[in-house]
Motif scaffolding. Structure first.
Motif, PDB file in Angstrom:
ATOM      1  N   VAL A 135       5.919   2.781   1.854  1.00 11.95           N
ATOM      2  CA  VAL A 135       4.875   1.802   1.503  1.00 11.95           C
ATOM      3  C   VAL A 135       4.669   0.867   2.692  1.00 11.95           C
ATOM      4  O   VAL A 135       5.555   0.702   3.525  1.00 11.95           O
ATOM      5  CB  VAL A 135       5.247   0.955   0.259  1.00 11.95           C
ATOM      6  N   LEU A 136       3.462   0.301   2.748  1.00 13.55           N
ATOM      7  CA  LEU A 136       3.150  -0.680   3.795  1.00 13.55           C
ATOM      8  C   LEU A 136       3.053  -2.061   3.160  1.00 13.55           C
ATOM      9  O   LEU A 136       2.380  -2.232   2.132  1.00 13.55           O
ATOM     10  CB  LEU A 136       1.816  -0.343   4.458  1.00 13.55           C
ATOM     11  N   LEU A 137       3.730  -2.996   3.751  1.00 13.56           N
ATOM     12  CA  LEU A 137       3.713  -4.373   3.251  1.00 13.56           C
ATOM     13  C   LEU A 137       2.929  -5.233   4.225  1.00 13.56           C
ATOM     14  O   LEU A 137       3.176  -5.193   5.431  1.00 13.56           O
ATOM     15  CB  LEU A 137       5.163  -4.894   3.228  1.00 13.56           C
ATOM     16  N   ARG A 138       1.988  -5.995   3.723  1.00 17.11           N
ATOM     17  CA  ARG A 138       1.259  -6.921   4.599  1.00 17.11           C
ATOM     18  C   ARG A 138       1.377  -8.314   3.989  1.00 17.11           C
ATOM     19  O   ARG A 138       1.000  -8.535   2.837  1.00 17.11           O
ATOM     20  CB  ARG A 138      -0.218  -6.507   4.716  1.00 17.11           C
ATOM     21  N   LEU A 139       1.913  -9.222   4.806  1.00 15.51           N
ATOM     22  CA  LEU A 139       2.200 -10.578   4.300  1.00 15.51           C
ATOM     23  C   LEU A 139       1.610 -11.634   5.222  1.00 15.51           C
ATOM     24  O   LEU A 139       1.584 -11.432   6.438  1.00 15.51           O
ATOM     25  CB  LEU A 139       3.714 -10.808   4.248  1.00 15.51           C
ATOM     26  N   PRO A 140       1.133 -12.735   4.665  1.00 16.72           N
ATOM     27  CA  PRO A 140       0.638 -13.818   5.539  1.00 16.72           C
ATOM     28  C   PRO A 140       1.812 -14.425   6.298  1.00 16.72           C
ATOM     29  O   PRO A 140       2.845 -14.745   5.710  1.00 16.72           O
ATOM     30  CB  PRO A 140       0.043 -14.826   4.555  1.00 16.72           C
ATOM     31  N   THR A 174       0.846  -1.208   0.000  1.00 18.61           N
ATOM     32  CA  THR A 174       0.000   0.000   0.000  1.00 18.61           C
ATOM     33  C   THR A 174       0.878   1.253   0.000  1.00 18.61           C
ATOM     34  O   THR A 174       1.905   1.297   0.694  1.00 18.61           O
ATOM     35  CB  THR A 174      -0.885   0.010   1.272  1.00 18.61           C
ATOM     36  N   ASN A 175       0.463   2.219  -0.791  1.00 19.21           N
ATOM     37  CA  ASN A 175       1.115   3.531  -0.750  1.00 19.21           C
ATOM     38  C   ASN A 175       0.691   4.180   0.574  1.00 19.21           C
ATOM     39  O   ASN A 175      -0.504   4.428   0.803  1.00 19.21           O
ATOM     40  CB  ASN A 175       0.625   4.370  -1.944  1.00 19.21           C
ATOM     41  N   ALA A 176       1.681   4.419   1.464  1.00 18.49           N
ATOM     42  CA  ALA A 176       1.343   4.887   2.811  1.00 18.49           C
ATOM     43  C   ALA A 176       0.647   6.232   2.786  1.00 18.49           C
ATOM     44  O   ALA A 176      -0.110   6.572   3.712  1.00 18.49           O
ATOM     45  CB  ALA A 176       2.614   4.963   3.648  1.00 18.49           C
ATOM     46  N   GLU A 177       0.850   6.996   1.725  1.00 14.48           N
ATOM     47  CA  GLU A 177       0.255   8.339   1.688  1.00 14.48           C
ATOM     48  C   GLU A 177      -1.132   8.340   1.041  1.00 14.48           C
ATOM     49  O   GLU A 177      -2.076   8.929   1.559  1.00 14.48           O
ATOM     50  CB  GLU A 177       1.181   9.270   0.906  1.00 14.48           C
ATOM     51  N   THR A 178      -1.266   7.637  -0.081  1.00 13.13           N
ATOM     52  CA  THR A 178      -2.541   7.710  -0.832  1.00 13.13           C
ATOM     53  C   THR A 178      -3.456   6.512  -0.591  1.00 13.13           C
ATOM     54  O   THR A 178      -4.595   6.505  -1.067  1.00 13.13           O
ATOM     55  CB  THR A 178      -2.259   7.773  -2.341  1.00 13.13           C
ATOM     56  N   ASP A 179      -2.954   5.518   0.083  1.00 15.71           N
ATOM     57  CA  ASP A 179      -3.712   4.265   0.310  1.00 15.71           C
ATOM     58  C   ASP A 179      -3.928   3.444  -0.953  1.00 15.71           C
ATOM     59  O   ASP A 179      -4.714   2.490  -0.949  1.00 15.71           O
ATOM     60  CB  ASP A 179      -5.080   4.535   0.968  1.00 15.71           C
ATOM     61  N   SER A 191       3.359  -7.075   9.176  1.00 16.24           N
ATOM     62  CA  SER A 191       3.249  -5.741   8.558  1.00 16.24           C
ATOM     63  C   SER A 191       4.590  -5.033   8.646  1.00 16.24           C
ATOM     64  O   SER A 191       5.279  -5.105   9.667  1.00 16.24           O
ATOM     65  CB  SER A 191       2.204  -4.899   9.287  1.00 16.24           C
ATOM     66  N   LEU A 192       4.942  -4.368   7.573  1.00 18.44           N
ATOM     67  CA  LEU A 192       6.202  -3.626   7.545  1.00 18.44           C
ATOM     68  C   LEU A 192       5.960  -2.268   6.894  1.00 18.44           C
ATOM     69  O   LEU A 192       5.244  -2.180   5.894  1.00 18.44           O
ATOM     70  CB  LEU A 192       7.245  -4.379   6.709  1.00 18.44           C
ATOM     71  N   ARG A 193       6.525  -1.219   7.475  1.00 18.68           N
ATOM     72  CA  ARG A 193       6.487   0.094   6.820  1.00 18.68           C
ATOM     73  C   ARG A 193       7.898   0.347   6.303  1.00 18.68           C
ATOM     74  O   ARG A 193       8.854   0.372   7.089  1.00 18.68           O
ATOM     75  CB  ARG A 193       6.062   1.176   7.806  1.00 18.68           C
ATOM     76  N   LEU A 194       8.040   0.509   5.013  1.00 18.11           N
ATOM     77  CA  LEU A 194       9.362   0.601   4.398  1.00 18.11           C
ATOM     78  C   LEU A 194       9.435   1.810   3.470  1.00 18.11           C
ATOM     79  O   LEU A 194       8.413   2.257   2.930  1.00 18.11           O
ATOM     80  CB  LEU A 194       9.649  -0.669   3.586  1.00 18.11           C
ATOM     81  N   THR A 195      10.648   2.295   3.272  1.00 17.76           N
ATOM     82  CA  THR A 195      10.838   3.445   2.382  1.00 17.76           C
ATOM     83  C   THR A 195      11.404   2.953   1.058  1.00 17.76           C
ATOM     84  O   THR A 195      12.338   2.133   1.032  1.00 17.76           O
ATOM     85  CB  THR A 195      11.844   4.435   3.026  1.00 17.76           C
ATOM     86  N   VAL A 196      10.829   3.453  -0.016  1.00 16.97           N
ATOM     87  CA  VAL A 196      11.288   3.031  -1.348  1.00 16.97           C
ATOM     88  C   VAL A 196      12.667   3.644  -1.591  1.00 16.97           C
ATOM     89  O   VAL A 196      12.825   4.863  -1.628  1.00 16.97           O
ATOM     90  CB  VAL A 196      10.293   3.484  -2.442  1.00 16.97           C
ATOM     91  N   SER A 197      13.660   2.769  -1.773  1.00 19.18           N
ATOM     92  CA  SER A 197      15.025   3.274  -1.956  1.00 19.18           C
ATOM     93  C   SER A 197      15.420   3.287  -3.433  1.00 19.18           C
ATOM     94  O   SER A 197      16.343   3.988  -3.822  1.00 19.18           O
ATOM     95  CB  SER A 197      16.003   2.418  -1.171  1.00 19.18           C
ATOM     96  N   LYS A 198      14.721   2.507  -4.232  1.00 21.99           N
ATOM     97  CA  LYS A 198      15.055   2.481  -5.659  1.00 21.99           C
ATOM     98  C   LYS A 198      13.899   1.855  -6.429  1.00 21.99           C
ATOM     99  O   LYS A 198      13.201   0.992  -5.905  1.00 21.99           O
ATOM    100  CB  LYS A 198      16.339   1.662  -5.871  1.00 21.99           C
ATOM    101  N   ILE A 199      13.731   2.329  -7.648  1.00 25.38           N
ATOM    102  CA  ILE A 199      12.733   1.698  -8.529  1.00 25.38           C
ATOM    103  C   ILE A 199      13.497   1.154  -9.738  1.00 25.38           C
ATOM    104  O   ILE A 199      14.216   1.908 -10.413  1.00 25.38           O
ATOM    105  CB  ILE A 199      11.646   2.707  -8.959  1.00 25.38           C
ATOM    106  N   ILE A 200      13.388  -0.143  -9.980  1.00 25.60           N
ATOM    107  CA  ILE A 200      14.189  -0.767 -11.046  1.00 25.60           C
ATOM    108  C   ILE A 200      13.302  -1.122 -12.238  1.00 25.60           C
ATOM    109  O   ILE A 200      12.081  -1.277 -12.120  1.00 25.60           O
ATOM    110  CB  ILE A 200      14.932  -2.026 -10.544  1.00 25.60           C
TER     111      ILE A 200
END
Lengths: 378, 225
Positions: free
Chosen positions: A162-167, A104-109, A187-196
């Protein structure tokens, strides 16, 4: 007198002229049918080639993959890579965690529900010859690398959260009493460090889909911690020393290598030996032993000339004594073991007075002395 | 003298889901050269089947057939086709003329495997003159009447001077006047060509014109009294 000659050629030409309409219809029909078939073959061939190229591009340098429904030791990758038998056939073995999850985009959902989340370390980036991308994913940092397919859909850029939700993999199935229902999602809140780019590592996927995989790459250690699977992974990617070598031979060598290197821990099994009691117990942390494991265990027992006593131990909500039709004392949350007394050595299963228990009727239960005392049962 | 046709204990049966359907039982007949016979019987009694066996178009289940002393069913298929072309002429109820070919070309069709075009052409014209169609050589079958078409079919059947002429209901599709003409022509030509004629027919009038008449009853061929 005029001589009239008739030859096969004359008859053939006459027939062609006479039946020209029907003949033309047949020729046109055959031409249209042939064109459709040839076209379909060309298109099919081209499509097959395109799909093949797409699949190969997604796999990159990966020749074999071991994907498991359960987590196993990360160290298995090193053990296989260093195996003397496989050394000449394998170039590298890369362990990783591969799951489907929601990002999930933490800002826009904005959310992508079925994203591919990969827990990787430097070995993965080296596999795809992209060591510079490894740097973008600090091992212990809360960063994530996304491919453009996922970043576009989420509308995120470098520096966004971004928010990551994993089983979360549980040891006991959720539908059982022992399954934990309160801790099923990591659940993890992570910062996008690179887009490949969606190529090489950015296109990697084991699934056969036409659309590009939407992938997030997280530090292997961070993901393992979040999932409670320290030093454990669920996928191995293998690069063969010679990709053109006979695939079947490499495949069987890998099978042989795995047979040699896997341990009970890789199957979430434990073998406890009681020297005092003279028996060993095979236990699974997954509550139930899988049928193939059960068959293999029973076969091993047979080969070793030992006796086996399969049993199922489960949790009872309560054990209550019933006297004169009325419920009496109760013990909450006890364990109940289902077993066949006839298969247990006499000295291991005895009455309180020391006499051997010969049989257990279908409507009978044995409780030990402490429980009997608490319940006031006889 | 060798008979033109000799059939000995010819039987024919077809397999069915229950029991075999027996069409012909032990048919024995001998026809001398230039003999003309009729075979009559109710529909479905096996007349055409017997004619097809005489014409080597169908094989009997058992029995022996000889045409001019030769056993045609002992020949391989290509040789049998050549034998049939040279020794047997057919006239069917339908004329079976090729619509794209002219009258004379239709008569010449059975001679296609042969080389001598001049002789063949002369023979065809002679036959067409005999059947009264010398003025219609270049006409197409569609430009002829039913009787005329059947005359062309008779000329075609005789082009190779066969020893045996087989006719299956040759007048079945014609009006009475044309039928009489065709029947008369068939017998005249049979005599002129010294050919053995076997006619299968429902027509009592046509059967009565033949030297002998046989009847098929319950699969057996018996002389009609």
């Amino acid at each position: 007198m005029e001589t009239i000659s008739l030859t096969r050629k004359i008859v053939r030409n006459r027939s062609l002229r006479f039946h020209w309409r029907a003949g033309l219809a047949v020729v046109l029909g055959a031409a249209a049918g042939s064109a459709a078939l040839i076209g379909a073959l060309f298109v099919g061939d081209s499509m097959r080639a395109s799909l093949r190229n797409l699949a190969l591009a997604r796999l990159g340098p990966v020749d074999f993959a071991l994907e498991s429904g359960r987590f196993f030791r990360e160290a298995l990758a090193d053990e296989l890579e260093e195996s003397a038998e496989l050394k000449s056939k394998i170039k590298s073995v890369c362990p990783l965690v591969m799951l489907r999850g929601a990002v999930t985009n933490a800002e826009t959902d904005a959310r992508v529900n079925d994203a591919q989340v990969l827990g990787v370390d430097v070995r993965f980036w080296q596999l795809f010859d992209r060591p510079e991308d490894a740097a973008a994913m600090a091992e212990e940092g809360r960063t994530v690398v996304l491919n453009w397919a996922l970043a576009d859909e989420l509308g995120v850029e470098k520096g966004d959260d971004v928010l990551l939700r994993l089983p979360k993999p549980g040891e006991a199935p959720l539908e059982t009493l022992l399954g934990r229902r309160d801790d099923t999602v990591a659940s993890l809140r992570l910062t996008v460090s690179k887009i490949i780019d969606v190529k090489a590592a950015g296109a990697f996927a084991l699934q056969q889909k036409q659309a590009a995989a939407r992938s997030a790459y997280v530090s292997l250690a961070v993901l393992q911690r979040a999932l409670g699977q320290s030093q454990r992974v669920n996928t191995l990617l293998v690069t063969a020393a010679d990709s053109n070598a006979n695939a079947e031979s490499a495949d069987s060598s890998l099978d042989g290598g795995l047979d040699e290197k896997v341990t009970l821990s890789d199957f979430n099994l434990k073998l406890k030996v009681s020297e005092q009691g003279g028996f060993a117990t095979l236990e699974s942390s997954n509550l139930l032993i899988d049928p193939p494991v059960e068959s293999a265990a029973l076969e091993s027992v047979k080969v070793l000339g030992l006796e086996s006593v399969p049993n199922l131990t489960y949790l009872a909500n309560s054990i209550t004594v019933v006297k004169d039709g009325e419920p009496g004392s109760a013990i909450p949350y006890s364990t109940v073991a289902a077993l066949d007394p006839a298969r247990i050595p006499a000295e291991q299963f005895i009455h309180a007075d020391g006499s051997a228990i010969a049989e257990l009727a279908d409507d009978a239960i044995f409780i030990h002395a402490w429980a009997a005392e608490d319940l006031g049962a006889k | 003298m060798i008979p033109a046709l000799s059939a000995e204990s010819i039987s024919k049966q077809y397999p069915t889901r229950s029991s075999p359907l027996v069409v012909l039982r032990e048919v024995t007949i001998e026809l001398a050269e230039a003999e003309a016979v009729a075979i009559v019987g109710p529909s479905g009694c096996g007349k055409s089947t017997l004619l097809n066996i005489f014409g080597t178009l169908e094989t009997p289940t058992s029995g022996t057939l000889r045409i001019s002393g030769q056993e045609p069913f002992s020949l391989d298929e290509p040789t049998l086709a050549g034998f049939r072309n040279q020794h047997i002429g057919f006239v069917f109820q339908e004329h079976h003329l090729l619509p794209q070919c002219s009258v004379i070309e239709n008569v010449l069709i059975p001679t296609l495997p042969q080389d001598d075009s001049e002789r063949r052409s002369a023979r065809a014209m002679q036959l067409l003159e005999r059947v009264g169609l010398s003025q219609r050589l270049k006409h197409l079958p569609s430009e002829l009447s039913g009787g005329e078409r059947q005359r062309v079919a008779i000329a075609r059947a005789l082009i190779n001077s066969p020893r045996l002429l087989l006719a299956d209901e040759p007048t079945g599709n014609l009006d009475r006047h044309s039928a009489d003409d065709v029947a008369a022509l068939l017998l005249e030509l049979q005599k002129e060509e010294n050919t053995t004629l076997v006619v299968v027919t429902h027509s009592a009038a046509l059967a009565d014109r033949m030297q002998k008449c046989y009847e098929i009853s319950d699969g057996r061929l018996e002389p009609r009294t």
